[in-house]
Scaffold this motif. Structure first.
Motif, PDB file in Angstrom:
ATOM      1  N   TRP A  46      58.042  50.398  43.566  1.00 57.09           N
ATOM      2  CA  TRP A  46      58.765  49.149  43.327  1.00 57.09           C
ATOM      3  C   TRP A  46      58.233  48.403  42.120  1.00 57.09           C
ATOM      4  O   TRP A  46      58.524  47.235  41.908  1.00 57.09           O
ATOM      5  N   ALA A  75      60.365  46.124  39.815  1.00 52.32           N
ATOM      6  CA  ALA A  75      60.894  44.961  40.562  1.00 52.32           C
ATOM      7  C   ALA A  75      62.401  44.789  40.455  1.00 52.32           C
ATOM      8  O   ALA A  75      62.907  43.722  40.763  1.00 52.32           O
ATOM      9  N   THR A 131      63.457  44.926  44.190  1.00 49.95           N
ATOM     10  CA  THR A 131      62.803  43.796  44.847  1.00 49.95           C
ATOM     11  C   THR A 131      63.484  42.488  44.449  1.00 49.95           C
ATOM     12  O   THR A 131      63.737  41.628  45.294  1.00 49.95           O
ATOM     13  N   GLY A 136      56.910  44.772  36.233  1.00 50.73           N
ATOM     14  CA  GLY A 136      57.590  44.099  37.336  1.00 50.73           C
ATOM     15  C   GLY A 136      57.141  42.657  37.505  1.00 50.73           C
ATOM     16  O   GLY A 136      57.960  41.763  37.745  1.00 50.73           O
ATOM     17  N   ARG A 137      55.853  42.407  37.371  1.00 53.39           N
ATOM     18  CA  ARG A 137      55.351  41.029  37.504  1.00 53.39           C
ATOM     19  C   ARG A 137      55.943  40.121  36.441  1.00 53.39           C
ATOM     20  O   ARG A 137      56.277  38.967  36.708  1.00 53.39           O
ATOM     21  N   VAL A 160      59.460  39.389  37.524  1.00 54.65           N
ATOM     22  CA  VAL A 160      59.462  38.462  38.655  1.00 54.65           C
ATOM     23  C   VAL A 160      59.206  37.032  38.162  1.00 54.65           C
ATOM     24  O   VAL A 160      59.895  36.086  38.564  1.00 54.65           O
ATOM     25  N   ILE A 201      57.826  36.961  45.678  1.00 51.10           N
ATOM     26  CA  ILE A 201      57.612  38.402  45.517  1.00 51.10           C
ATOM     27  C   ILE A 201      56.180  38.640  45.074  1.00 51.10           C
ATOM     28  O   ILE A 201      55.708  38.049  44.114  1.00 51.10           O
ATOM     29  N   LEU A 216      53.741  41.904  44.053  1.00 53.34           N
ATOM     30  CA  LEU A 216      53.681  43.328  43.745  1.00 53.34           C
ATOM     31  C   LEU A 216      52.226  43.767  43.789  1.00 53.34           C
ATOM     32  O   LEU A 216      51.361  43.111  43.221  1.00 53.34           O
TER      33      LEU A 216
END
Length: 75
Positions: free
Chosen positions: A2, A5, A8, A33-34, A37, A46, A48
């Protein structure tokens, strides 16, 4: 995993009352992903985290639901 993201983030938008934890084994994907987000303003909902499955440390956690995508071929 994931890490990016994308799934997510979609779940967070579809389920506004939920807090989500996404796991991935690749730190570069998690960093990407961070950033996504944070940009979406979802960093309060969220988290991660880096885990390689199966990971016994996750057994101590409790979750209301588990969603796995594109992971079974790694097990």
């Amino acid at each position: 995993g994931w890490g990016p993201a994308d799934v997510t983030g979609g779940l967070a938008e579809a389920l506004p009352g939920w807090e989500l934890v996404g796991v991935d084994g690749a730190e570069p994907m998690l960093a990407h992903g961070r950033a996504r987000v944070r940009a979406a303003g979802l960093d309060g909902r969220i988290r991660l985290a880096r885990h390689l499955l199966p990971d016994p440390s996750l057994l101590a956690a409790t979750f209301d639901a588990v969603v796995a995508t594109s992971v079974l071929h790694h097990l």
